[in-house]
Design a protein around this motif. Structure first.
Motif, PDB file in Angstrom:
ATOM      1  N   CYS A 160       0.815  -1.218  -0.107  1.00 43.25           N
ATOM      2  CA  CYS A 160      -0.134  -0.014   0.024  1.00 43.25           C
ATOM      3  C   CYS A 160       0.923   1.340  -0.006  1.00 43.25           C
ATOM      4  CB  CYS A 160      -0.924   0.073   1.342  1.00 43.25           C
ATOM      5  SG  CYS A 160      -2.141  -1.341   1.252  1.00 43.25           S
ATOM      6  N   VAL A 161       0.475   2.297  -0.701  1.00 39.26           N
ATOM      7  CA  VAL A 161       1.017   3.798  -0.536  1.00 39.26           C
ATOM      8  C   VAL A 161       0.019   4.598  -0.101  1.00 39.26           C
ATOM      9  CG1 VAL A 161       2.586   3.260  -2.260  1.00 39.26           C
ATOM     10  CG2 VAL A 161       0.673   4.263  -2.931  1.00 39.26           C
ATOM     11  N   GLU A 162       0.230   5.542   0.917  1.00 41.48           N
ATOM     12  CA  GLU A 162      -0.412   6.576   1.212  1.00 41.48           C
ATOM     13  C   GLU A 162      -0.475   7.779   0.299  1.00 41.48           C
ATOM     14  OE1 GLU A 162      -1.461   9.657   5.187  1.00 41.48           O
ATOM     15  OE2 GLU A 162       0.379   8.251   5.325  1.00 41.48           O
TER      16      GLU A 162
ATOM     17  N   TYR B 238      -4.738   5.142   2.283  1.00 45.23           N
ATOM     18  CA  TYR B 238      -3.999   4.040   1.825  1.00 45.23           C
ATOM     19  C   TYR B 238      -4.640   3.261   0.468  1.00 45.23           C
ATOM     20  CZ  TYR B 238      -1.125   4.433   5.938  1.00 45.23           C
ATOM     21  OH  TYR B 238      -0.295   4.974   7.060  1.00 45.23           O
ATOM     22  N   GLU B 239      -3.767   2.947  -0.689  1.00 38.02           N
ATOM     23  CA  GLU B 239      -4.131   2.633  -1.639  1.00 38.02           C
ATOM     24  C   GLU B 239      -3.442   1.322  -2.149  1.00 38.02           C
ATOM     25  OE1 GLU B 239      -6.763   3.964  -3.478  1.00 38.02           O
ATOM     26  OE2 GLU B 239      -6.932   5.825  -2.372  1.00 38.02           O
ATOM     27  N   ASN B 240      -4.025   0.163  -2.624  1.00 36.44           N
ATOM     28  CA  ASN B 240      -3.470  -0.816  -2.990  1.00 36.44           C
ATOM     29  C   ASN B 240      -2.347  -0.730  -4.323  1.00 36.44           C
ATOM     30  OD1 ASN B 240      -4.618  -2.586  -1.197  1.00 36.44           O
ATOM     31  ND2 ASN B 240      -6.445  -2.962  -2.666  1.00 36.44           N
TER      32      ASN B 240
END
Length: 150
Positions: free
Chosen positions: A96-98, A103-105
């Motif tokens: 994940c990235v913020e 938070y996004e996959n």
């Protein structure tokens, strides 16, 4: 000693192609609903390629095993598969990235080749695991520098 025309901050076409191939394989697997694990892709100077997948443990343990594989085999390659001393590598996994507080996959990838001053990382956002034709992904985005594994 031969001169390398590559600068210490420019990714070669070979590293770019190899990294894009790994990302593409990851996205294809996710679209089908498969868990691709942690993938290591390496090439020697002649572009002989070797891939290995780590799936038998948790994500962090598999990532550590993938990094250890690169470090341990960098100088000698994988002779049983015709791959000499590693020239470049890419390691990919899901995470994940913020972005804007959420938070996004993402597919996370780190990559490096001899002659670069540092390793690099990137991510590709995705949504709709298992949705096949309705699976969605973004263009790759840079994520910063990383220490090289060799």
């Amino acid at each position: 000693m031969p001169q390398n025309n590559q600068t210490t901050s420019t990714v070669s076409p070979e590293l770019d192609e190899m990294t894009c191939d790994v990302i593409g394989m990851f996205l294809d697997a996710l679209a089908e609903g498969d868990d691709p694990g942690v993938v290591v892709c390496v090439e020697d100077k002649a572009c002989n390629r070797y891939e290995v997948v780590f799936t038998d443990d948790g994500e962090e343990a598999c990532l550590s095993a993938a990094q250890a594989f690169v470090t341990e085999h960098a100088a000698h390659g994988v002779s049983s598969d015709g791959v000499g001393k590693f020239e470049r590598y890419a390691i990919a996994c899901t995470g994940c990235v913020e972005i804007d507080g959420a938070y996004e996959n993402a597919v996370l990838v780190s990559f490096y080749e001899r002659g670069l001053a540092t390793g690099f990382s990137a991510y590709v956002l995705y949504d709709g695991v298992g949705a096949k034709d309705n699976f969605m992904w973004s263009d790759p985005e840079p994520a910063g520098e990383e220490p090289a594994l060799f």
